[in-house]
Structures are given as C-alpha cells and as structure tokens.
Design a protein around this motif. Structure first.
Motif, PDB file in Angstrom:
ATOM      1  N   GLU A  56     -45.196 -34.945 -84.514  1.00  0.00           N
ATOM      2  CA  GLU A  56     -44.370 -35.822 -83.964  1.00  0.00           C
ATOM      3  C   GLU A  56     -43.945 -36.750 -84.834  1.00  0.00           C
ATOM      4  OE1 GLU A  56     -43.597 -36.146 -80.754  1.00  0.00           O
ATOM      5  OE2 GLU A  56     -44.789 -34.498 -80.383  1.00  0.00           O
ATOM      6  N   ASP A  57     -44.510 -37.082 -85.803  1.00  0.00           N
ATOM      7  CA  ASP A  57     -43.806 -37.940 -87.000  1.00  0.00           C
ATOM      8  C   ASP A  57     -42.739 -37.206 -87.793  1.00  0.00           C
ATOM      9  OD1 ASP A  57     -45.614 -39.820 -86.545  1.00  0.00           O
ATOM     10  OD2 ASP A  57     -47.322 -39.127 -88.178  1.00  0.00           O
ATOM     11  N   ALA A  58     -42.893 -35.958 -87.811  1.00  0.00           N
ATOM     12  CA  ALA A  58     -41.828 -34.975 -88.505  1.00  0.00           C
ATOM     13  C   ALA A  58     -40.646 -35.295 -87.151  1.00  0.00           C
ATOM     14  CB  ALA A  58     -42.238 -33.778 -88.600  1.00  0.00           C
ATOM     15  N   TYR A  59     -40.951 -35.053 -86.081  1.00  0.00           N
ATOM     16  CA  TYR A  59     -39.662 -35.185 -85.112  1.00  0.00           C
ATOM     17  C   TYR A  59     -39.092 -36.350 -85.255  1.00  0.00           C
ATOM     18  CZ  TYR A  59     -37.529 -35.080 -80.722  1.00  0.00           C
ATOM     19  OH  TYR A  59     -36.365 -34.783 -79.836  1.00  0.00           O
ATOM     20  N   GLU A  60     -39.939 -37.411 -85.195  1.00  0.00           N
ATOM     21  CA  GLU A  60     -39.253 -38.805 -85.359  1.00  0.00           C
ATOM     22  C   GLU A  60     -38.291 -39.095 -86.588  1.00  0.00           C
ATOM     23  OE1 GLU A  60     -42.148 -41.874 -84.861  1.00  0.00           O
ATOM     24  OE2 GLU A  60     -42.859 -41.202 -82.926  1.00  0.00           O
ATOM     25  N   LEU A  61     -38.708 -38.323 -87.594  1.00  0.00           N
ATOM     26  CA  LEU A  61     -38.070 -38.780 -88.956  1.00  0.00           C
ATOM     27  C   LEU A  61     -36.674 -37.771 -88.843  1.00  0.00           C
ATOM     28  CD1 LEU A  61     -39.239 -38.544 -92.513  1.00  0.00           C
ATOM     29  CD2 LEU A  61     -37.441 -36.800 -91.866  1.00  0.00           C
ATOM     30  N   VAL A  62     -36.704 -36.693 -88.502  1.00  0.00           N
ATOM     31  CA  VAL A  62     -35.311 -35.719 -88.349  1.00  0.00           C
ATOM     32  C   VAL A  62     -34.566 -36.339 -87.151  1.00  0.00           C
ATOM     33  CG1 VAL A  62     -36.489 -33.709 -89.122  1.00  0.00           C
ATOM     34  CG2 VAL A  62     -36.251 -33.990 -86.954  1.00  0.00           C
ATOM     35  N   GLU A  63     -35.057 -37.006 -86.048  1.00  0.00           N
ATOM     36  CA  GLU A  63     -34.045 -37.555 -85.133  1.00  0.00           C
ATOM     37  C   GLU A  63     -33.737 -38.894 -85.875  1.00  0.00           C
ATOM     38  OE1 GLU A  63     -33.740 -37.390 -81.322  1.00  0.00           O
ATOM     39  OE2 GLU A  63     -33.054 -35.859 -82.563  1.00  0.00           O
ATOM     40  N   LYS A  64     -34.327 -39.432 -86.630  1.00  0.00           N
ATOM     41  CA  LYS A  64     -33.845 -40.879 -87.439  1.00  0.00           C
ATOM     42  C   LYS A  64     -32.542 -40.345 -88.427  1.00  0.00           C
ATOM     43  CE  LYS A  64     -35.115 -44.613 -90.207  1.00  0.00           C
ATOM     44  NZ  LYS A  64     -36.241 -45.291 -91.022  1.00  0.00           N
ATOM     45  N   ILE A  65     -32.697 -39.172 -88.993  1.00  0.00           N
ATOM     46  CA  ILE A  65     -31.739 -38.919 -89.719  1.00  0.00           C
ATOM     47  C   ILE A  65     -30.490 -38.351 -89.126  1.00  0.00           C
ATOM     48  CG2 ILE A  65     -31.148 -36.717 -91.399  1.00  0.00           C
ATOM     49  CD1 ILE A  65     -34.044 -36.641 -92.232  1.00  0.00           C
ATOM     50  N   ARG A  66     -30.820 -37.718 -88.004  1.00  0.00           N
ATOM     51  CA  ARG A  66     -29.507 -37.346 -87.085  1.00  0.00           C
ATOM     52  C   ARG A  66     -28.685 -38.635 -86.460  1.00  0.00           C
ATOM     53  NH1 ARG A  66     -28.716 -36.788 -81.709  1.00  0.00           N
ATOM     54  NH2 ARG A  66     -30.788 -37.423 -81.149  1.00  0.00           N
ATOM     55  N   ASN A  67     -29.740 -39.602 -85.846  1.00  0.00           N
ATOM     56  CA  ASN A  67     -28.934 -40.747 -85.413  1.00  0.00           C
ATOM     57  C   ASN A  67     -28.297 -41.341 -86.637  1.00  0.00           C
ATOM     58  OD1 ASN A  67     -29.738 -40.596 -82.659  1.00  0.00           O
ATOM     59  ND2 ASN A  67     -31.819 -41.198 -83.193  1.00  0.00           N
ATOM     60  N   ASN A  68     -28.795 -41.559 -87.689  1.00  0.00           N
ATOM     61  CA  ASN A  68     -28.274 -42.259 -88.933  1.00  0.00           C
ATOM     62  C   ASN A  68     -26.862 -41.635 -89.229  1.00  0.00           C
ATOM     63  OD1 ASN A  68     -30.176 -44.082 -88.914  1.00  0.00           O
ATOM     64  ND2 ASN A  68     -31.129 -43.573 -90.749  1.00  0.00           N
ATOM     65  N   VAL A  69     -26.925 -40.289 -89.249  1.00  0.00           N
ATOM     66  CA  VAL A  69     -25.725 -39.609 -89.717  1.00  0.00           C
ATOM     67  C   VAL A  69     -24.485 -39.814 -88.790  1.00  0.00           C
ATOM     68  CG1 VAL A  69     -24.486 -37.285 -89.947  1.00  0.00           C
ATOM     69  CG2 VAL A  69     -26.953 -37.700 -90.957  1.00  0.00           C
ATOM     70  N   SER A  70     -24.937 -39.982 -87.496  1.00  0.00           N
ATOM     71  CA  SER A  70     -23.848 -40.057 -86.115  1.00  0.00           C
ATOM     72  C   SER A  70     -23.272 -41.165 -86.280  1.00  0.00           C
ATOM     73  CB  SER A  70     -24.509 -39.684 -84.955  1.00  0.00           C
ATOM     74  OG  SER A  70     -25.507 -40.442 -84.552  1.00  0.00           O
ATOM     75  N   GLN A  71     -24.021 -42.248 -87.076  1.00  0.00           N
ATOM     76  CA  GLN A  71     -23.479 -43.672 -86.817  1.00  0.00           C
ATOM     77  C   GLN A  71     -22.642 -44.052 -88.130  1.00  0.00           C
ATOM     78  OE1 GLN A  71     -26.862 -46.164 -86.515  1.00  0.00           O
ATOM     79  NE2 GLN A  71     -27.651 -45.211 -84.609  1.00  0.00           N
ATOM     80  N   ILE A  72     -22.425 -43.094 -89.158  1.00  0.00           N
ATOM     81  CA  ILE A  72     -21.444 -43.412 -90.145  1.00  0.00           C
ATOM     82  C   ILE A  72     -19.970 -42.798 -89.787  1.00  0.00           C
ATOM     83  CG2 ILE A  72     -21.023 -42.742 -92.753  1.00  0.00           C
ATOM     84  CD1 ILE A  72     -23.827 -41.935 -92.811  1.00  0.00           C
ATOM     85  N   HIS A  73     -19.276 -44.134 -90.109  1.00  0.00           N
ATOM     86  CA  HIS A  73     -17.667 -43.672 -89.857  1.00  0.00           C
ATOM     87  C   HIS A  73     -17.067 -43.674 -91.041  1.00  0.00           C
ATOM     88  CE1 HIS A  73     -17.996 -44.608 -85.423  1.00  0.00           C
ATOM     89  NE2 HIS A  73     -19.025 -45.664 -85.933  1.00  0.00           N
TER      90      HIS A  73
END
Length: 338
Positions: A268-285
């Motif tokens: 679950e911690d690993a899943y939260e980490l990759v989800e954080k990476i995914r969300n952070n990438v999508s927020q970069i313009h």
C-alpha cells in the motif's frame, strides 16, 4: 637497563669497587640523575611542543654522557653516542640528525675536558677515532634517512596513484551505470540491481517493481522535436528522484519508460508512492509544450521468490499496458485499477 647491568656486574662479576663506593656514586645517584633528566624532558615535551624533538635528543645525549662517564674503562662505550643519532633517523628530518650528531661530538669533547679519569684512559688515537666513528655513523644515518624518505615518497606516490585510479574507476563505473539525460540508472544497471533484489527478497523484506511509461510520448517528439522530448524526460525523472527513498532504485529502462525497485515498504505504501509520482507529473505544465502537461501510466506488483525475474517483469509490463488501454494516466496493480 644501565641500572640492571651495573647491579649484575657488581653482584656476579669481579668489580673494582666495594659496596660503599658502588651503590650511591655508581648505581643510585646516576640512576636518579638519568631518571630526573627523562622527567624534565617529558615536562618540556608536554608544555613546549615545538622543542620536543630537540629535548628528546638533548636528554639522550645527557644520558649517554652519564653512561660514558661511569664506564670510561670500556673502550667501546663511546659507541653509545650513536644511539641518539640513529634515533633521530625515524623522524626523517636531516637537520635534526645533523644537530643531534653535533650535540654528541660537543658532549664527547666536553666530557673529555672535564673528566680527568677519561683523559687518562683515552689515547690520542682515541681522540681521532671516536669523533671519526661518530661522523661515519652520522653519514650512515643520513644515508638511511635519505633512502627512507625516497622510499616513503615512492610509497606516497604509489598510494596517491592508486587512490586516483580508484576514484577514476569509481567515477567511470558510476558513469557507465547512469543515463545521461535523466541522471537515473540505465537499463544495464537496473538489471544488475533487479537480479540482486530478487535473490535476497526473502531476507531484505518487501520489494516492489513498478514500470512507468510517459503517455503519448511519440506525439511529443513528432510535434515538438526530440530536444523537447528530452526536457520532458528529465522533468519526469526529477519527479521520480524527488519522491523515492535513498535505498530505492530508479532507472530509465528505455525510451520513455522508467523502472523502479521499491524497498522496505508495504504494498500500500508503494502504491501511494507511485500514485504521488503520477499525480505530480500530471501537475507540471511545460512551457515547451505550450503550457500543456503530460501524464504517465504505471504498472506495479510485489516481488516474490516464487516469481522468476522474467515472469515478474512480464506481469508488471502487462499491468502497465492494462493502465494504458483503460484510458492512460492510471496505476494498474493486481489489486487496484484507477
């Protein structure tokens, strides 16, 4: 040592003195004198560090003078003046050895002047041979010192060259494992760590494999050029580097695809980490993309000893493409599908 030798000579050998002539003037008095000189030298050594070397050899000279004075009838006893000279060699200081040698010569001649018993015992030949003997000893000491310094310099040069070579090898080894664009590990390095992780997975604790792929990356290269594509790659890599732990492994696996090995955390911690990476990438313009953002799709699965490295990689790769087929910008696992 002098105390023991004198006492044993008096007790077990013919000795030209009775007890009253021996114990105070020959044994106890000189021993107290030499011991006091050593204590004085230690005091100077502790209080005045810059004089410690000269103090050491002055103390040695005074002890040598005392021993020669007490044993003037032993012809070879003057050789004891060589001890301070040879002792000075260990400091690899030529000036110190020369000063110590001069000190022994001065001490010998002063002793000759003030000690009438020594004068009666030494011949004119001794007055020539003993200083010559000390000068020859000094020459030998200087040869040893110079050779030792050259050897030490050679050793230092060799160690420096070895250290430089080790540093260069370490830098080259690191450079051979790092991808130039993203500063992450490259494909070859990832497989090296991947194999080791699977070998020790039962001992080091949980390990998770994630594959991250930039969505529609070919369109970025086609519409904006490969230079812009490299900029996007480096920014995504920076997001990954900023979020993983120091003991995690992140690599550019190939093209626009990244591989992660995540350690010491639950699934679950690993899943939260990759989800954080995914969300952070999508927020970069990205200014280079006219202010648009990019997204990534991710596949994630836990490493187990029951899976081969090929089987685990194929499973995670399948999860990655499941995320892409289901709309992209998602993380797909055996338990989640967002």
């Amino acid at each position: 040592m002098h105390f023991v030798i004198q006492l044993c000579s008096f007790l077990f050998l013919p000795y030209p003195a009775n007890a009253s002539q021996f114990y105070i003037p020959i044994l106890i008095g000189p021993t107290i004198f030499m011991f006091s000189v050593i204590l004085l030298g230690e005091f100077i050594h502790q209080r005045y560090k810059k004089y410690e070397f000269y103090t050491l050899f002055l103390v040695g000279t005074m002890i040598a003078v005392c021993i020669v004075h007490l044993n003037y009838d032993i012809r070879i006893i003057a050789a004891i003046f060589l001890l301070p000279i040879f002792s000075s060699v260990i400091f690899f200081n030529k000036r110190l050895t020369i000063v110590t040698s001069a000190l022994q010569l001065v001490a010998f001649f002063l002793l000759y002047v003030v000690d009438p018993l020594l004068r009666t015992y030494l011949s004119s030949f001794d007055l020539i041979t003993i200083p010559t003997f000390l000068l020859v000893g000094t020459g030998i000491a200087l040869i040893i010192l110079i050779s030792g310094r050259e050897l030490l310099q050679d050793l230092q040069n060799m160690l420096t060259a070895k250290q430089d070579l080790m540093v260069e090898n370490a830098i080259m080894s690191k450079m051979s494992k790092i991808d130039g664009h993203t500063k992450l590990y490259n494909h070859m390095a990832f497989h090296e760590y991947y194999e080791k992780a699977l070998e020790y997975v039962d001992r080091v604790g949980p390990c998770h494999l994630a594959l991250i792929d930039i969505d529609n990356f070919k369109l970025i290269n086609d519409n904006f050029g490969h230079r812009v594509g490299d900029i996007v790659l480096s920014r995504v890599a920076r997001v990954i580097r900023d979020n993983i732990a120091p003991n995690d492994i992140a690599a550019r696996y190939g093209g626009e695809e990244f591989a992660l090995l995540l350690f010491e955390r639950t699934f679950e911690d690993a899943y939260e980490l990759v989800e954080k990476i995914r969300n952070n990438v999508s927020q970069i313009h990205h200014r280079e993309l006219q202010g648009k953002s990019v997204t990534v799709s991710i596949g994630l699965k836990t490493c187990t000893s029951q899976l081969t490295k090929e089987g685990l990689f194929e499973d995670v790769d399948t999860l990655l493409y499941q995320a892409k087929r289901s709309g992209k910008n998602k993380t797909s696992t055996p338990h989640h599908a967002n």
